[in-house]
Design an enzyme around this catalytic site. Sequence first.
Site, short mmCIF file in Angstrom:
data_model
loop_
_atom_site.label_atom_id
_atom_site.label_comp_id
_atom_site.label_asym_id
_atom_site.label_seq_id
_atom_site.Cartn_x
_atom_site.Cartn_y
_atom_site.Cartn_z
N ALA A 266 0.97 -0.77 -0.11
CA ALA A 266 0.03 0.24 0.22
C ALA A 266 1.04 0.95 0.41
CB ALA A 266 -0.88 -0.32 1.27
N LEU A 267 1.86 1.41 -0.93
CA LEU A 267 2.76 1.71 -1.40
C LEU A 267 2.52 3.85 -1.46
CD1 LEU A 267 6.01 0.82 -2.83
CD2 LEU A 267 5.45 0.15 -0.71
N HIS A 268 3.17 4.70 -0.59
CA HIS A 268 2.36 6.01 -1.03
C HIS A 268 4.02 6.60 -1.11
CE1 HIS A 268 3.58 6.20 3.19
NE2 HIS A 268 3.18 5.73 3.95
N GLY B 293 5.63 8.57 1.15
CA GLY B 293 6.49 7.96 2.34
C GLY B 293 7.43 6.99 1.44
N HIS B 294 7.08 6.87 0.89
CA HIS B 294 7.36 4.59 1.37
C HIS B 294 9.02 5.00 0.12
CE1 HIS B 294 4.06 2.69 2.51
NE2 HIS B 294 4.91 2.55 3.24
N GLN C 67 2.32 -9.63 13.59
CA GLN C 67 1.97 -8.21 14.02
C GLN C 67 0.76 -7.18 14.57
OE1 GLN C 67 4.89 -6.48 11.30
NE2 GLN C 67 4.31 -4.50 11.34
N ASP D 156 6.76 5.60 11.95
CA ASP D 156 7.00 4.73 13.49
C ASP D 156 7.83 4.28 14.77
OD1 ASP D 156 4.46 3.88 12.32
OD2 ASP D 156 5.98 3.30 10.85
N MET E 227 1.92 10.73 6.16
CA MET E 227 1.18 9.96 4.95
C MET E 227 1.96 8.11 5.45
SD MET E 227 3.27 10.99 1.93
CE MET E 227 2.84 12.82 1.23
N ARG F 143 -3.08 3.50 6.44
CA ARG F 143 -3.89 3.48 6.57
C ARG F 143 -5.06 4.77 5.82
NH1 ARG F 143 -1.11 0.32 10.58
NH2 ARG F 143 -2.12 -1.20 10.78
O1 PAF Z 1 6.87 -0.53 9.31
C1 PAF Z 1 6.02 -1.68 8.66
O2 PAF Z 1 4.84 -1.09 6.86
C2 PAF Z 1 6.68 -3.16 9.49
O3 PAF Z 1 6.17 -2.67 10.60
C3 PAF Z 1 7.53 -3.48 8.88
C4 PAF Z 1 9.05 -2.96 8.95
C5 PAF Z 1 7.53 -3.61 7.38
C6 PAF Z 1 7.94 -5.00 8.89
O4 PAF Z 1 6.77 -6.00 9.00
#
Ligand code: PAF
Length: 280
Positions: free
Chosen positions: A32-34, A36-37, A61, A150, A184, A187
């Site tokens: 779900a890239l934006h 920021g990625h 997670q 994060d 960004m 979600r």
């Molecule tokens: O930040 C994230 O997208 C996730 O927590 C990660 C680091 C890819 C681990 O699943």
Amino acid sequence: MLIFNTISEIQEYLKSQQKTGKTIGFVPTMGALHAGHISLIERSKTENDLTVCSIFVNPTQFNNPEDLKKYPRTLDNDSELLQAAACDVVFAPSAEEMYPSLPQLRMDFGTLETVMEGKFRPGHFNGVGIVVSKLFNIIKSDKAYFGLKDLQQVAVIRQMVKDLSFDLEIIPCPTLREIDGLAMSSRNTRLSVEARALAPQIYKVLNLAQEKLQAGFSTKEIQEVVNQYFSQYPEFEVEYFEVADFDTLEPIEAKNETGKTALCIAAFLGGVRLIDNMVF
Ligand code: PAF
């Protein structure tokens, strides 16, 4: 751009590249890239010969099964964005490939995870720690790039790298924001039109809190300011608002005079959990 779905294939390819002396930068994601990625990919490209991006929605997670179910999965669009950013390699394994059996290992990050995200999402950092360790062992990159949105995740991963002597450098990268200040996040696409219009209030309240802290307000006073602010917006359900030491993430009573201060917030808005922070 090469796409691999299995551990053995990507390892074989990356080993052959490393033998020729190429350096590898790694951007782990859940898709779900934006933008920021993509900024992480771009940074990696300037600092390494090869950039690898992983896309894996890591089930271990998610402490909330509903959140896992609703997490956006947009592999085709992600591939297009990565191709346009000239990412070299994508690793998109299945859950069975990553977890042929459920890991028995448990990671405990001590006081780093008894606060904020760790407190409200029990088991979350155990899942993050395990999947990131597995990915580090698979990719064996020289550097790995993580967004500071994060903040606690970055602290936990840094600790893990130090404690387990992973041979790579963690590069924390700034949070990218929409024009109205909303951080960004994958979600954000789940927000309704109404919720999206309200979401930048999170950034506004962080700015207000920073102003008050700089003016000498205590944490307790700031928390009242924040509660008062959100009383105008009953749509938000604030899970936590913390004033913390940037390094230890321990709550502090007022602005840190000797080091950096982090303001961290998590709130539900229209059923979507948003987090943000500000460091100064
Ligand atoms: O930040 C994230 O997208 C996730 O927590 C990660 C680091 C890819 C681990 O699943």
